[in-house]
Design a protein around this motif. Sequence first.
Motif, PDB file in Angstrom:
ATOM      1  N   VAL A  21       1.408   1.677  -1.141  1.00 11.15           N
ATOM      2  CA  VAL A  21       1.490   0.666  -1.870  1.00 11.15           C
ATOM      3  C   VAL A  21       0.160  -0.206  -1.752  1.00 11.15           C
ATOM      4  O   VAL A  21      -0.421  -0.679  -2.889  1.00 11.15           O
ATOM      5  CB  VAL A  21       2.573  -0.284  -1.891  1.00 11.15           C
ATOM      6  CG1 VAL A  21       2.612  -1.467  -2.591  1.00 11.15           C
ATOM      7  CG2 VAL A  21       3.955   0.523  -2.242  1.00 11.15           C
ATOM      8  N   PHE A  22      -0.287  -0.599  -0.736  1.00  8.20           N
ATOM      9  CA  PHE A  22      -1.373  -1.379  -0.640  1.00  8.20           C
ATOM     10  C   PHE A  22      -2.872  -0.651  -1.014  1.00  8.20           C
ATOM     11  O   PHE A  22      -3.531  -1.323  -1.560  1.00  8.20           O
ATOM     12  CB  PHE A  22      -1.644  -1.683   1.030  1.00  8.20           C
ATOM     13  CG  PHE A  22      -0.871  -2.999   1.364  1.00  8.20           C
ATOM     14  CD1 PHE A  22      -1.133  -4.311   0.847  1.00  8.20           C
ATOM     15  CD2 PHE A  22       0.014  -2.983   2.344  1.00  8.20           C
ATOM     16  CE1 PHE A  22      -0.530  -5.355   1.351  1.00  8.20           C
ATOM     17  CE2 PHE A  22       0.726  -4.055   2.992  1.00  8.20           C
ATOM     18  CZ  PHE A  22       0.615  -5.438   2.058  1.00  8.20           C
ATOM     19  N   MET A  23      -2.823   0.704  -0.644  1.00  5.54           N
ATOM     20  CA  MET A  23      -4.091   1.209  -1.068  1.00  5.54           C
ATOM     21  C   MET A  23      -4.003   1.382  -2.579  1.00  5.54           C
ATOM     22  O   MET A  23      -5.124   1.131  -3.278  1.00  5.54           O
ATOM     23  CB  MET A  23      -3.876   2.810  -0.524  1.00  5.54           C
ATOM     24  CG  MET A  23      -4.256   2.922   0.981  1.00  5.54           C
ATOM     25  SD  MET A  23      -4.177   4.630   1.315  1.00  5.54           S
ATOM     26  CE  MET A  23      -5.708   5.178   0.654  1.00  5.54           C
ATOM     27  N   ALA A  24      -2.868   1.471  -3.429  1.00  4.12           N
ATOM     28  CA  ALA A  24      -2.934   1.422  -4.742  1.00  4.12           C
ATOM     29  C   ALA A  24      -3.508   0.340  -5.494  1.00  4.12           C
ATOM     30  O   ALA A  24      -4.003   0.229  -6.202  1.00  4.12           O
ATOM     31  CB  ALA A  24      -1.583   1.766  -5.299  1.00  4.12           C
ATOM     32  N   HIS A  25      -2.826  -0.833  -4.933  1.00  6.65           N
ATOM     33  CA  HIS A  25      -3.282  -2.266  -5.317  1.00  6.65           C
ATOM     34  C   HIS A  25      -4.810  -2.461  -5.044  1.00  6.65           C
ATOM     35  O   HIS A  25      -5.331  -3.012  -5.860  1.00  6.65           O
ATOM     36  CB  HIS A  25      -2.422  -3.074  -4.791  1.00  6.65           C
ATOM     37  CG  HIS A  25      -1.179  -3.447  -5.314  1.00  6.65           C
ATOM     38  ND1 HIS A  25      -0.976  -4.278  -6.580  1.00  6.65           N
ATOM     39  CD2 HIS A  25       0.084  -2.879  -5.441  1.00  6.65           C
ATOM     40  CE1 HIS A  25       0.467  -4.243  -6.784  1.00  6.65           C
ATOM     41  NE2 HIS A  25       0.958  -3.423  -6.188  1.00  6.65           N
ATOM     42  N   GLY A  26      -5.213  -2.037  -4.103  1.00  7.18           N
ATOM     43  CA  GLY A  26      -6.637  -2.301  -3.644  1.00  7.18           C
ATOM     44  C   GLY A  26      -7.440  -1.246  -4.313  1.00  7.18           C
ATOM     45  O   GLY A  26      -8.572  -1.913  -4.734  1.00  7.18           O
ATOM     46  N   TRP A  27      -7.268  -0.041  -4.522  1.00  8.61           N
ATOM     47  CA  TRP A  27      -8.136   0.515  -5.508  1.00  8.61           C
ATOM     48  C   TRP A  27      -7.952   0.199  -7.114  1.00  8.61           C
ATOM     49  O   TRP A  27      -9.042   0.491  -7.761  1.00  8.61           O
ATOM     50  CB  TRP A  27      -7.393   2.237  -5.517  1.00  8.61           C
ATOM     51  CG  TRP A  27      -8.197   3.180  -6.319  1.00  8.61           C
ATOM     52  CD1 TRP A  27      -7.876   3.565  -7.575  1.00  8.61           C
ATOM     53  CD2 TRP A  27      -9.513   3.328  -6.010  1.00  8.61           C
ATOM     54  NE1 TRP A  27      -8.665   4.646  -8.137  1.00  8.61           N
ATOM     55  CE2 TRP A  27      -9.872   4.547  -7.337  1.00  8.61           C
ATOM     56  CE3 TRP A  27     -10.537   3.342  -5.169  1.00  8.61           C
ATOM     57  CZ2 TRP A  27     -11.198   5.001  -7.317  1.00  8.61           C
ATOM     58  CZ3 TRP A  27     -11.808   4.037  -5.108  1.00  8.61           C
ATOM     59  CH2 TRP A  27     -12.045   4.748  -6.397  1.00  8.61           C
ATOM     60  N   GLN A  28      -6.934  -0.210  -7.361  1.00  8.78           N
ATOM     61  CA  GLN A  28      -6.773  -1.051  -8.680  1.00  8.78           C
ATOM     62  C   GLN A  28      -7.853  -2.185  -9.004  1.00  8.78           C
ATOM     63  O   GLN A  28      -8.496  -2.135 -10.091  1.00  8.78           O
ATOM     64  CB  GLN A  28      -5.355  -1.433  -9.194  1.00  8.78           C
ATOM     65  CG  GLN A  28      -5.141  -1.887 -10.339  1.00  8.78           C
ATOM     66  CD  GLN A  28      -3.695  -2.618 -10.716  1.00  8.78           C
ATOM     67  OE1 GLN A  28      -3.174  -3.077  -9.766  1.00  8.78           O
ATOM     68  NE2 GLN A  28      -3.332  -2.476 -11.865  1.00  8.78           N
ATOM     69  N   LYS A  29      -7.949  -2.717  -7.872  1.00 12.70           N
ATOM     70  CA  LYS A  29      -9.039  -4.007  -7.932  1.00 12.70           C
ATOM     71  C   LYS A  29     -10.232  -3.535  -7.861  1.00 12.70           C
ATOM     72  O   LYS A  29     -11.251  -4.035  -8.500  1.00 12.70           O
ATOM     73  CB  LYS A  29      -8.708  -4.870  -7.027  1.00 12.70           C
ATOM     74  CG  LYS A  29      -7.443  -5.838  -7.106  1.00 12.70           C
ATOM     75  CD  LYS A  29      -7.302  -6.707  -5.863  1.00 12.70           C
ATOM     76  CE  LYS A  29      -5.929  -7.480  -5.959  1.00 12.70           C
ATOM     77  NZ  LYS A  29      -4.558  -6.778  -5.866  1.00 12.70           N
ATOM     78  N   ILE A  30     -10.646  -2.441  -7.246  1.00 17.84           N
ATOM     79  CA  ILE A  30     -12.158  -2.075  -6.961  1.00 17.84           C
ATOM     80  C   ILE A  30     -12.324  -1.078  -8.349  1.00 17.84           C
ATOM     81  O   ILE A  30     -13.688  -1.218  -8.893  1.00 17.84           O
ATOM     82  CB  ILE A  30     -12.077  -1.097  -5.927  1.00 17.84           C
ATOM     83  CG1 ILE A  30     -12.000  -1.764  -4.576  1.00 17.84           C
ATOM     84  CG2 ILE A  30     -13.488  -0.245  -5.895  1.00 17.84           C
ATOM     85  CD1 ILE A  30     -12.118  -0.909  -3.052  1.00 17.84           C
ATOM     86  N   ALA A 114       7.861  -9.176   0.490  1.00 16.89           N
ATOM     87  CA  ALA A 114       8.292  -8.018   1.170  1.00 16.89           C
ATOM     88  C   ALA A 114       7.132  -7.224   1.947  1.00 16.89           C
ATOM     89  O   ALA A 114       7.338  -7.004   3.131  1.00 16.89           O
ATOM     90  CB  ALA A 114       9.141  -6.975   0.377  1.00 16.89           C
ATOM     91  N   LEU A 115       6.089  -7.038   1.172  1.00 16.40           N
ATOM     92  CA  LEU A 115       4.793  -6.452   1.753  1.00 16.40           C
ATOM     93  C   LEU A 115       4.296  -7.450   2.760  1.00 16.40           C
ATOM     94  O   LEU A 115       3.757  -7.068   4.001  1.00 16.40           O
ATOM     95  CB  LEU A 115       3.599  -6.357   0.474  1.00 16.40           C
ATOM     96  CG  LEU A 115       4.308  -5.280  -0.323  1.00 16.40           C
ATOM     97  CD1 LEU A 115       2.993  -5.173  -1.301  1.00 16.40           C
ATOM     98  CD2 LEU A 115       4.246  -3.968   0.186  1.00 16.40           C
ATOM     99  N   GLY A 116       4.411  -8.750   2.874  1.00 16.50           N
ATOM    100  CA  GLY A 116       3.837  -9.706   3.784  1.00 16.50           C
ATOM    101  C   GLY A 116       4.654  -9.717   4.991  1.00 16.50           C
ATOM    102  O   GLY A 116       4.107  -9.385   6.168  1.00 16.50           O
TER     103      GLY A 116
END
Length: 243
Positions: A21-30, A114-116
């Motif tokens: 989930v974190f990698m997907a959101h980070g890649w979306q921003k990049i 939840a992620l935090g």
Amino acid sequence: MRTRPLYDIAAVLARLGVGVVFMAHGWQKIEAGVTATSRSFDDLGVPLPTAAAVYSAFVELLGGAALIAGLGLPVTGALLFLDMAGAFVFVHADQGLFMVDGENVQNGYELVLALGMISLLFAAGGGGRLTADQWILGRRARTPENDGDEEEDAASFVASLRAAETKPAKKPRSPRPAKDRTPSLDPPKDTGAPDKPDTSGSGKAGEGAEDDVLVAGRKNQRRRASRTQPIKRTPGTDEDTPT
């Protein structure tokens, strides 16, 4: 009751899901670009939007990968928790809990919450034993340097034991010579003390001692004679005549 292997497997699955989930959101921003992400943050009222966009993009992408591998979990979990805390405070706190309520997109804080929290759990050591951190620590413990230190310590310990065994024992102290208790043949020295008074009734102490010896000898002779020969008493005499 959970067992340790079961907990380790569950921790691996949790790290895998959260990391994706974190990698997907980070890649979306990049993929959208740091500039576009910073403009979006500026519209949402995030302070320092450019720095926040760079931080969130790379921390989410690289931190998600580190969660999956179990690498640097205390630091990785803390950075991801700070990222979600900033998103909660500046973006989602006033939008309610749900991200989608019916047909309305509310952009609530349920996901960032939840992620935090799970990132904080990983930072506190909840990532299990099947991690890259545990593999690195175990490899360091088996390095030749540590093995050499252990062997050196063991060799020094054995050498100390051998030295203690071969150490000469202390010689016992020789006893002091006992005082010579043999009576001296030299005449006693004249100390000037008065002579002991004669209590034998005679004028000289030597004569009294000699009389005592003679009397004792006579008594012994009489006792021996009485035991070996019958004694016949002669009337009119005071002496006993042996038969």
